[in-house]
Design a protein around this motif. Structure first.
Motif, short mmCIF file in Angstrom:
data_model
loop_
_atom_site.label_atom_id
_atom_site.label_comp_id
_atom_site.label_asym_id
_atom_site.label_seq_id
_atom_site.Cartn_x
_atom_site.Cartn_y
_atom_site.Cartn_z
N LEU A 1 0.83 -1.20 0.00
CA LEU A 1 0.00 0.00 0.00
C LEU A 1 0.87 1.26 0.00
O LEU A 1 0.65 2.18 -0.80
CB LEU A 1 -0.92 -0.01 1.23
N GLY A 2 1.87 1.30 0.89
CA GLY A 2 2.74 2.47 0.97
C GLY A 2 3.54 2.68 -0.30
O GLY A 2 3.65 3.81 -0.80
N SER A 3 4.08 1.60 -0.86
CA SER A 3 4.87 1.71 -2.08
C SER A 3 4.01 2.13 -3.26
O SER A 3 4.45 2.91 -4.11
CB SER A 3 5.55 0.36 -2.37
N TYR A 4 2.79 1.59 -3.31
CA TYR A 4 1.89 1.96 -4.41
C TYR A 4 1.57 3.45 -4.37
O TYR A 4 1.55 4.13 -5.40
CB TYR A 4 0.61 1.15 -4.34
N MET A 5 1.31 3.97 -3.15
CA MET A 5 1.02 5.40 -3.01
C MET A 5 2.17 6.25 -3.55
O MET A 5 1.95 7.29 -4.17
CB MET A 5 0.79 5.74 -1.53
N ILE A 6 3.40 5.77 -3.33
CA ILE A 6 4.57 6.54 -3.76
C ILE A 6 4.85 6.37 -5.26
O ILE A 6 5.03 7.33 -5.98
CB ILE A 6 5.81 6.10 -2.94
N CYS A 7 4.81 5.13 -5.73
CA CYS A 7 5.21 4.85 -7.10
C CYS A 7 4.16 5.28 -8.13
O CYS A 7 4.50 5.52 -9.28
CB CYS A 7 5.50 3.36 -7.27
#
Length: 242
Positions: free
Chosen positions: A72-78
């Motif tokens: 979830l966190g990586s998707y928000m960033i990428c």
């Protein structure tokens, strides 16, 4: 920063990944409940008061929740990079390190909420099965443990989220790395020293799931602070090379 947090909160409400994470949390609760129905010489684990709340937190952590939270966190960033919206944001301009920090704070909040959701499911199930055997003190201890699990698991996986943000190679790699990282915790938990030092199992030392000495708690705090420091270095590198 307040504006960035508000903007990220508005965006995450529309993400399907949030519902995927909620579904994964519910499935953890369902699978642990079903495993508790196994009959062992006429005794089922689920019939023991507190068993469900005690077992759901380590199994959810070793196999599912950290990977889902990292995803979830990586998707928000990428997604900003992959959907080219980052180019528009740079015209404002927006400090990318602060933007990433805002996303990580939102991820931290959701990490705690997912663990509290798991607590709520297990607690209401326990209350339905053997309400009279549950004391307020036991329930509050489990609530505290789940809250600390959600907080500390984010700290343990924060370097992975920060690194994925720095590399910008796609968010699915965060899921794979974190799943492996969490699974290793099963082996680390067999050694008193390792389980205090390894970030995933250090979470349980701090939350009180493991019985631990003061020195082990200090080692676990140092381990998680190292993770936070490593994340800060990675985020600072992003600002430096921006």
């Amino acid at each position: 920063m307040r504006t960035l947090l508000w903007a990220e909160y508005q965006k995450i409400r529309r993400l399907s990944f949030v519902w995927i994470a909620i579904f994964a949390t519910v499935m953890v609760a369902v699978i642990v409940f079903l495993s508790g129905l196994t009959d062992n010489d006429g005794i089922r684990d689920i019939d023991t008061a507190g068993w469900y709340m005690a077992v759901a937190q380590p199994l959810g952590t070793f196999f599912v929740l950290p990977a889902v939270i990292a995803l979830l966190g990586s998707y928000m960033i990428c997604r900003e990079e992959q959907e080219n919206t980052i180019e528009s944001l740079r015209l404002i301009p927006v400090n990318e390190a602060k933007l990433t920090l805002a996303k990580m704070i939102i991820t931290l909040i959701y990490s705690i909420l997912f663990y509290l959701l798991l607590f709520a499911i297990t607690f209401f199930t326990e209350a339905a099965l053997h309400f009279s055997d549950l004391s307020i003190g036991v329930v509050l201890n489990f609530l505290r443990a789940y809250f600390l699990d959600g907080l500390c698991i984010f700290l343990a996986i924060s370097p992975i989220i920060a690194w994925v943000s720095y590399m910008k190679k796609g968010y699915w790699i965060a899921l794979v790395i974190t799943e492996f990282y969490s699974f290793i915790g099963l082996f680390a938990s067999t050694s008193n020293t390792l389980k205090a030092l390894y970030p995933i199992t250090a979470v349980f030392t701090i939350s009180g799931y493991y019985e631990a000495s003061t020195s082990q708690v200090i080692l676990s705090c140092i381990s998680l602070m190292f993770c936070v420091g490593l994340s800060a270095v990675i985020l600072a590198s992003m600002k430096k090379y921006k």
